[in-house]
Design an enzyme around this catalytic site. Structure first.
Site, PDB file in Angstrom:
ATOM      1  N   ARG A 298      70.066  -6.017  42.779  1.00 38.69           N
ATOM      2  CA  ARG A 298      68.728  -6.606  42.516  1.00 38.69           C
ATOM      3  C   ARG A 298      68.564  -7.957  42.559  1.00 38.69           C
ATOM      4  O   ARG A 298      67.566  -8.621  42.844  1.00 38.69           O
ATOM      5  CB  ARG A 298      68.697  -6.237  40.767  1.00 38.69           C
ATOM      6  CG  ARG A 298      68.305  -4.743  40.633  1.00 38.69           C
ATOM      7  CD  ARG A 298      68.028  -4.777  39.167  1.00 38.69           C
ATOM      8  NE  ARG A 298      67.477  -3.166  39.029  1.00 38.69           N
ATOM      9  CZ  ARG A 298      67.393  -2.590  37.866  1.00 38.69           C
ATOM     10  NH1 ARG A 298      67.823  -2.971  36.991  1.00 38.69           N
ATOM     11  NH2 ARG A 298      66.870  -1.253  38.079  1.00 38.69           N
TER      12      ARG A 298
ATOM     13  N   LYS B 211      61.614  17.730  32.701  1.00 34.20           N
ATOM     14  CA  LYS B 211      60.341  17.997  32.136  1.00 34.20           C
ATOM     15  C   LYS B 211      58.996  18.159  32.783  1.00 34.20           C
ATOM     16  O   LYS B 211      58.636  17.091  33.365  1.00 34.20           O
ATOM     17  CB  LYS B 211      60.350  17.380  30.698  1.00 34.20           C
ATOM     18  CG  LYS B 211      61.241  17.663  29.639  1.00 34.20           C
ATOM     19  CD  LYS B 211      60.944  16.973  28.433  1.00 34.20           C
ATOM     20  CE  LYS B 211      61.757  17.668  27.327  1.00 34.20           C
ATOM     21  NZ  LYS B 211      61.682  17.009  25.996  1.00 34.20           N
TER      22      LYS B 211
ATOM     23  N   GLY C 131      63.679   6.866  38.958  1.00 32.32           N
ATOM     24  CA  GLY C 131      65.144   6.461  38.794  1.00 32.32           C
ATOM     25  C   GLY C 131      66.014   7.503  39.314  1.00 32.32           C
ATOM     26  O   GLY C 131      66.858   6.930  40.141  1.00 32.32           O
TER      27      GLY C 131
ATOM     28  N   GLY D 223      60.128   3.673  35.717  1.00 30.92           N
ATOM     29  CA  GLY D 223      58.824   3.849  34.949  1.00 30.92           C
ATOM     30  C   GLY D 223      57.713   3.412  35.659  1.00 30.92           C
ATOM     31  O   GLY D 223      56.468   3.901  35.507  1.00 30.92           O
TER      32      GLY D 223
HETATM   33  P1  ADP Z   1      63.112  10.712  37.908  1.00 30.55           P
HETATM   34  O1  ADP Z   1      63.993   9.753  37.157  1.00 30.55           O
HETATM   35  O2  ADP Z   1      63.597  10.706  39.341  1.00 30.55           O
HETATM   36  O3  ADP Z   1      61.823  10.562  37.579  1.00 30.55           O
HETATM   37  P2  ADP Z   1      63.378  12.864  36.009  1.00 30.55           P
HETATM   38  O4  ADP Z   1      64.238  11.822  35.005  1.00 30.55           O
HETATM   39  O5  ADP Z   1      62.345  13.372  35.743  1.00 30.55           O
HETATM   40  O6  ADP Z   1      63.464  12.258  37.536  1.00 30.55           O
HETATM   41  O7  ADP Z   1      64.886  14.107  36.056  1.00 30.55           O
HETATM   42  C1  ADP Z   1      65.935  13.824  36.350  1.00 30.55           C
HETATM   43  C2  ADP Z   1      66.812  14.909  35.501  1.00 30.55           C
HETATM   44  O8  ADP Z   1      66.481  16.045  35.701  1.00 30.55           O
HETATM   45  C3  ADP Z   1      68.249  14.669  36.229  1.00 30.55           C
HETATM   46  O9  ADP Z   1      69.068  14.143  35.138  1.00 30.55           O
HETATM   47  C4  ADP Z   1      68.441  16.028  36.633  1.00 30.55           C
HETATM   48  O10 ADP Z   1      70.078  16.486  36.255  1.00 30.55           O
HETATM   49  C5  ADP Z   1      67.803  16.998  35.666  1.00 30.55           C
HETATM   50  N1  ADP Z   1      67.568  18.316  36.218  1.00 30.55           N
HETATM   51  C6  ADP Z   1      67.145  18.652  37.413  1.00 30.55           C
HETATM   52  N2  ADP Z   1      67.083  20.050  37.661  1.00 30.55           N
HETATM   53  C7  ADP Z   1      67.417  20.409  36.413  1.00 30.55           C
HETATM   54  C8  ADP Z   1      67.554  21.909  35.905  1.00 30.55           C
HETATM   55  N3  ADP Z   1      67.059  22.929  36.512  1.00 30.55           N
HETATM   56  N4  ADP Z   1      67.700  22.181  34.536  1.00 30.55           N
HETATM   57  C9  ADP Z   1      68.138  20.833  33.920  1.00 30.55           C
HETATM   58  N5  ADP Z   1      68.033  19.546  34.351  1.00 30.55           N
HETATM   59  C10 ADP Z   1      67.625  19.369  35.482  1.00 30.55           C
HETATM   60 MG    MG Z   2      64.617   9.422  35.092  1.00 30.14          MG
END
Ligand code: ADP
Ligand code: MG
Length: 394
Positions: free
Chosen positions: A35, A198, A351, A374
């Site tokens: 960073r 989610k 992230g 975020g």
């Molecule tokens: P980002 O930070 O890129 O926006 P998210 O925070 O929404 O992504 O999601 C990331 C998390 O989702 C990771 O920690 C990953 O382990 C989890 N994940 C992905 N696929 C599954 C799954 N099939 N079941 C449970 N958790 C999952």
């Molecule tokens: Mg995330």
């Protein structure tokens, strides 16, 4: 278009610059200075163009009180090394006091000073006008270059612009160019890949993107809520009960809008949420009752990669599986490799998605990786970020 540092005649002016120096520390040792390095182009531009530069940032969550372990002193030291020039650090538990004001006042063209962690003051996150005015009083123009906090209306990200004009630094300019162009003026076909845990967290993003994309590919934990909405049994896979109805709405909306909506055709499902758990590959209509889906399967990888190869712009948010566990990282890795290969603008937001791409060593093969988790999500939701809204238009 937003004004940038290039739109200001800096002679005789002081730039109060908000950076993201929220670096990981082990004691007073910086374990990853990415960073700080990322901030160098803006700082160097200011130094070379006649500005005196006052830098500010947050680090960690000191919760409005001075916490010596979260001092920016180590950042000043590292920054001095990287710039090859002494960065004046003016420690103050109050962040701005008479000593800090005096140091800013005598700062000359080409000189750089750093003030203490702005979150030492509770007024920072409250966007207190008095504190914002104190920060603004250190210079003449506000340079916004911290994308990771641009979705927060804090004194050092938003309030300060009530007192002095605001322009963007190069990091923000790049985020706006790539995220903005991808979302609002994409070369087509335009695909979004959505994954992660989610559905509920990503509903606003999916809803916004449904109006813009040609193809939407779903993976990760959120896929199971869509499967459930379609009537499949999903074993012990992640189910977002609250998101179930919304998933149904999204499926209908995609059809209405003529968006090609793709869900996995096979998954890797395991007994337990553990890397060494027994697992197998299953078509989506035959996930065993006692198993949970933790990655997309090989047929899906092939289908998604073939589809992505036809696109000209791709936005990716959310891993395809539990990429933190090697046995369930294949889908995420394969999609990252596919994006690295194809002849398209590829933008990574989120992230964990950015962490995944970095883990596979493919960071420099993407067009743009957003630095704000975020913030990039809120941007993809189509919301105007408060820390961006205050930057003056050209
Ligand atoms: P980002 O930070 O890129 O926006 P998210 O925070 O929404 O992504 O999601 C990331 C998390 O989702 C990771 O920690 C990953 O382990 C989890 N994940 C992905 N696929 C599954 C799954 N099939 N079941 C449970 N958790 C999952
Ligand atoms: Mg995330």
């Amino acid at each position: 278009m937003k004004k940038t540092v290039k739109d200001i005649n800096w002679a005789g002016k002081t730039a109060v610059t908000r950076c993201d120096f929220n670096v990981p520390l082990d004691g007073d040792r910086i374990t990853d200075d990415t960073r700080i390095r990322a901030a160098l182009p803006t700082i160097k531009y200011l130094m070379e163009n006649g500005a005196a530069t006052v830098l500010m940032s947050h680090l960690g969550r000191p919760k409005g009180k001075p916490v010596p372990e979260m001092s920016l002193a180590p950042v000043a030291k590292r920054l001095s090394e990287l710039l090859g020039k002494d960065v004046i650090f003016v420690p103050s538990d109050a962040v701005v006091d008479d000593k800090v004001r005096a140091a800013a006042k005598v700062l000359k063209a080409g000189e750089v000073m750093l003030i203490e962690n702005v979150r030492y003051r509770e007024e920072e996150e409250k966007n207190d006008p008095g504190f914002a005015k104190d920060l603004a009083g250190l210079g003449d123009v506000f340079v916004q270059d911290a994308f990771g906090t641009a979705h927060r209306a804090h004194a050092s990200t938003t309030g300060i612009a009530d007192y002095i004009p605001a322009v963007s630094g190069f990091l923000i300019e790049k985020e706006l160019r790539f995220l903005g162009e991808a979302v609002n003026d994409p070369k087509r076909p335009f695909a979004a890949i959505m994954g992660g845990a989610k559905v509920k967290d990503k509903i606003p993003v999916i809803t916004n993107l449904l109006d813009k994309v040609d193809i939407l590919l779903i993976g990760g934990g959120m896929a199971y809520t869509f499967f459930k909405a379609q009537g499949y049994s999903i074993g012990t896979s992640l189910l977002d009960e609250e998101g179930l109805e919304l998933a149904g709405d999204i499926l209908r909306k995609a059809e209405e809008k003529g968006v090609k909506f793709m869900l996995p055709v096979d998954v890797v499902a395991a007994d337990e949420f553990a890397n060494d758990s027994p697992c197998g590959v299953y078509p989506v209509d035959s996930i065993p009752d006692n198993r949970m889906g933790l990655d997309i399967g090989p047929e899906t990888i092939k289908l998604y990669c073939d589809t992505l190869a036809t696109t000209k712009t791709v936005i990716w948010n959310g891993p395809m599986g539990v990429f933190e566990m090697d046995n369930f990282a294949k889908g995420t890795k394969a999609i990252a490799e596919c994006l690295a290969e194809i002849d398209a603008t590829t933008v990574i937001g989120g992230g964990d998605s950015a962490a995944a791409v970095a883990k596979f060593g493919l960071g420099d093969r993407m067009t743009h990786i957003s630095t704000g988790g975020g913030a990039s999500l809120e941007f993809l939701e189509g919301r105007e970020l408060p820390g961006i809204a205050i930057i003056e238009d050209k």
